[in-house]
Enzyme design. Sequence first.
Site, PDB file in Angstrom:
ATOM      1  N   GLY A 140      21.812  -4.975 -42.402  1.00 57.69           N
ATOM      2  CA  GLY A 140      20.948  -4.524 -43.626  1.00 57.69           C
ATOM      3  C   GLY A 140      20.692  -3.281 -43.970  1.00 57.69           C
TER       4      GLY A 140
ATOM      5  CG  ASP B  21      22.730  -8.486 -39.304  1.00 58.95           C
ATOM      6  OD1 ASP B  21      22.167  -9.183 -39.695  1.00 58.95           O
ATOM      7  OD2 ASP B  21      22.021  -7.303 -39.761  1.00 58.95           O
TER       8      ASP B  21
ATOM      9  CB  ILE C 209      24.573  -9.005 -26.411  1.00 60.60           C
ATOM     10  CG1 ILE C 209      26.202  -8.535 -27.096  1.00 60.60           C
ATOM     11  CG2 ILE C 209      23.939  -7.703 -27.073  1.00 60.60           C
ATOM     12  CD1 ILE C 209      26.626  -9.864 -28.494  1.00 60.60           C
TER      13      ILE C 209
ATOM     14  CE1 TYR D 260       8.808  -5.070 -38.965  1.00 57.41           C
ATOM     15  CE2 TYR D 260       6.761  -3.407 -40.200  1.00 57.41           C
ATOM     16  CZ  TYR D 260       8.102  -3.310 -39.682  1.00 57.41           C
ATOM     17  OH  TYR D 260       8.898  -2.486 -39.950  1.00 57.41           O
TER      18      TYR D 260
ATOM     19  CE  LYS E  11      10.317  -2.996 -36.379  1.00 61.45           C
ATOM     20  NZ  LYS E  11      11.438  -2.924 -35.655  1.00 61.45           N
TER      21      LYS E  11
ATOM     22  CE1 TYR F 126      12.857  -2.907 -20.168  1.00 62.41           C
ATOM     23  CE2 TYR F 126      14.505  -2.173 -19.549  1.00 62.41           C
ATOM     24  CZ  TYR F 126      13.620  -2.870 -19.385  1.00 62.41           C
ATOM     25  OH  TYR F 126      14.303  -4.409 -19.368  1.00 62.41           O
TER      26      TYR F 126
HETATM   27  P1  NAD Z   1      16.173  -5.411 -43.593  1.00 68.70           P
HETATM   28  O1  NAD Z   1      15.626  -6.691 -43.671  1.00 68.70           O
HETATM   29  O2  NAD Z   1      17.138  -4.893 -44.587  1.00 68.70           O
HETATM   30  O3  NAD Z   1      17.407  -5.488 -41.721  1.00 68.70           O
HETATM   31  C1  NAD Z   1      16.782  -6.165 -40.953  1.00 68.70           C
HETATM   32  C2  NAD Z   1      18.395  -6.405 -40.789  1.00 68.70           C
HETATM   33  O4  NAD Z   1      18.149  -7.074 -39.699  1.00 68.70           O
HETATM   34  C3  NAD Z   1      18.506  -7.273 -41.511  1.00 68.70           C
HETATM   35  O5  NAD Z   1      19.854  -7.326 -41.797  1.00 68.70           O
HETATM   36  C4  NAD Z   1      19.030  -8.804 -40.478  1.00 68.70           C
HETATM   37  O6  NAD Z   1      19.342 -10.341 -40.563  1.00 68.70           O
HETATM   38  C5  NAD Z   1      18.988  -8.715 -39.477  1.00 68.70           C
HETATM   39  N1  NAD Z   1      18.295  -9.325 -38.267  1.00 68.70           N
HETATM   40  C6  NAD Z   1      16.455  -9.849 -38.576  1.00 68.70           C
HETATM   41  N2  NAD Z   1      15.865 -10.450 -37.359  1.00 68.70           N
HETATM   42  C7  NAD Z   1      17.354  -9.856 -36.690  1.00 68.70           C
HETATM   43  C8  NAD Z   1      17.677 -10.643 -34.858  1.00 68.70           C
HETATM   44  N3  NAD Z   1      15.995 -11.098 -34.295  1.00 68.70           N
HETATM   45  N4  NAD Z   1      19.201 -10.907 -34.403  1.00 68.70           N
HETATM   46  C9  NAD Z   1      19.429 -10.080 -35.062  1.00 68.70           C
HETATM   47  N5  NAD Z   1      19.589  -9.190 -36.453  1.00 68.70           N
HETATM   48  C10 NAD Z   1      17.892  -9.400 -36.964  1.00 68.70           C
HETATM   49  O7  NAD Z   1      15.207  -4.092 -43.152  1.00 68.70           O
HETATM   50  P2  NAD Z   1      15.489  -2.574 -43.474  1.00 68.70           P
HETATM   51  O8  NAD Z   1      14.661  -1.760 -44.697  1.00 68.70           O
HETATM   52  O9  NAD Z   1      17.173  -1.822 -43.324  1.00 68.70           O
HETATM   53  O10 NAD Z   1      14.907  -2.264 -41.811  1.00 68.70           O
HETATM   54  C11 NAD Z   1      15.396  -2.120 -40.513  1.00 68.70           C
HETATM   55  C12 NAD Z   1      14.846  -1.548 -39.260  1.00 68.70           C
HETATM   56  O11 NAD Z   1      13.817  -0.669 -39.648  1.00 68.70           O
HETATM   57  C13 NAD Z   1      14.389  -2.653 -38.916  1.00 68.70           C
HETATM   58  O12 NAD Z   1      13.336  -2.416 -37.777  1.00 68.70           O
HETATM   59  C14 NAD Z   1      12.280  -2.131 -39.627  1.00 68.70           C
HETATM   60  O13 NAD Z   1      11.490  -2.740 -39.195  1.00 68.70           O
HETATM   61  C15 NAD Z   1      12.324  -0.015 -39.815  1.00 68.70           C
HETATM   62  N6  NAD Z   1      11.682  -0.209 -41.243  1.00 68.70           N
HETATM   63  C16 NAD Z   1      12.273  -0.820 -42.284  1.00 68.70           C
HETATM   64  C17 NAD Z   1      11.105   0.117 -43.221  1.00 68.70           C
HETATM   65  C18 NAD Z   1      11.442   0.570 -44.877  1.00 68.70           C
HETATM   66  O14 NAD Z   1      10.762   1.186 -45.343  1.00 68.70           O
HETATM   67  N7  NAD Z   1      12.309   0.460 -45.106  1.00 68.70           N
HETATM   68  C19 NAD Z   1      10.285   1.052 -42.863  1.00 68.70           C
HETATM   69  C20 NAD Z   1       9.686   1.138 -40.780  1.00 68.70           C
HETATM   70  C21 NAD Z   1      10.086   1.141 -40.242  1.00 68.70           C
END
Ligand code: NAD
Length: 325
Positions: free
Chosen positions: A14, A35, A65, A147, A151, A161
């Site tokens: 991601g 992913d 896994i 969401y 979270k 845990y």
């Molecule tokens: P993103 O959507 O680009 O990345 C998430 C990745 O997780 C993607 O590659 C997606 O394909 C993969 N994914 C989703 N569901 C999955 C599953 N069931 N099994 C395996 N892979 C799965 O988003 P991001 O912005 O890179 O966010 C990454 C993390 O950071 C997330 O957990 C998100 O909640 C957290 N986060 C991001 C932000 C932000 O502003 N970008 C803010 C708060 C929290």
Amino acid sequence: MSLIKRILVTGGAGFLGSHLCERLVGEGHDVLCLDNFFTSQKSNVEPLLDSHNFELIRHDITQPIFLEVDEIYNFACPAAPGHYQYNPIKTMKTSILGAIHTLGLAKRCNAKVLQASTSEVYGDPEVHPQVESYRGCVNPIGTRACYDEGKRAAETLFCDYHRHNGVNVRLVRIFNTYGPRMHPYDGRVVSNFIRQALADEDITIFGDGSQTRSFCYRDDLIEGIVRMMNGPNDFIGPVNVGNPGEFTIRELAELVIELTGAKSKLIEMPLPADDPTRRRPDISLAKEKLGWEPEVSLRDGLAKTIEWFRSIDLSTYRPPTPNFV
Ligand code: NAD
Ligand code: UDP
């Protein structure tokens, strides 16, 4: 010489995960990127595929896994409202089953595990700026709940845990982060405004644009995350990682227009349900415990992001793939 670790990054293809993988591969660690490509594409990690210390695993974290690792960054979860609302039941499963499987793996391997939590655990906050001790104001039956509550439940699992099984955990609450490689069609405000401005299209402000967000550049964010993983052993968090600079959405639109030189007009559209009115991290804890604070201003970070948007071929990006519960 620093120790080479086997590090699993779930959601590693991601936006944030791929930058984290790059950083860890660069440091010489053996990186396993897991992913299911729901919201990402292989091109995000393509430059890493030839590295001897990088491995890509297509797997859905809602399924267990079996691997051997020393550290885990749990990033798998769609992050943009349009992405996580696409299949809300799956989003909840990804957060909760994903946390359970990640924590179970950490327990078996005696690995340290960091959870990418979110400012969304504060919901539409009554406390401003948001401190980690604030318990939040989330609508548990709203359209963002899959969401936010997913979270929150993941944070609970991480703490249990830790308390009951002695798992070495870390909790980071990430605030809105942007930068090159964010999904151009994720529907989030930074990607929408830049795409619209570069095409001289109308800029879509939801509501009157007086709601605020604090935007963190991805390099600052990744630095904060890595410091937390390697931080003091007695500090499991949660810790806010974000940029305390607070901007209204209208100010953001005006800055994007200035930086792109666009001829776009600002138009108002209906505000989505439960849209938080304001958001700004209190980062005192991150400063004190990790010696971390962001360095990149919104102006500089946006300029780099705009440059990247100019360089990409938008037709190669697809919307989320069908994603079954
Ligand atoms: P993103 O959507 O680009 O990345 C998430 C990745 O997780 C993607 O590659 C997606 O394909 C993969 N994914 C989703 N569901 C999955 C599953 N069931 N099994 C395996 N892979 C799965 O988003 P991001 O912005 O890179 O966010 C990454 C993390 O950071 C997330 O957990 C998100 O909640 C957290 N986060 C991001 C932000 C932000 O502003 N970008 C803010 C708060 C929290
Ligand atoms: N927003 C907007 N126009 C858009 C997309 C989003 O005005 O085209 C607003 C949205 O209503 C919210 C803010 O920008 O108030 C941030 O939205 P985003 O989806 O980026 O993130 P989140 O709401 O999860 O912080």
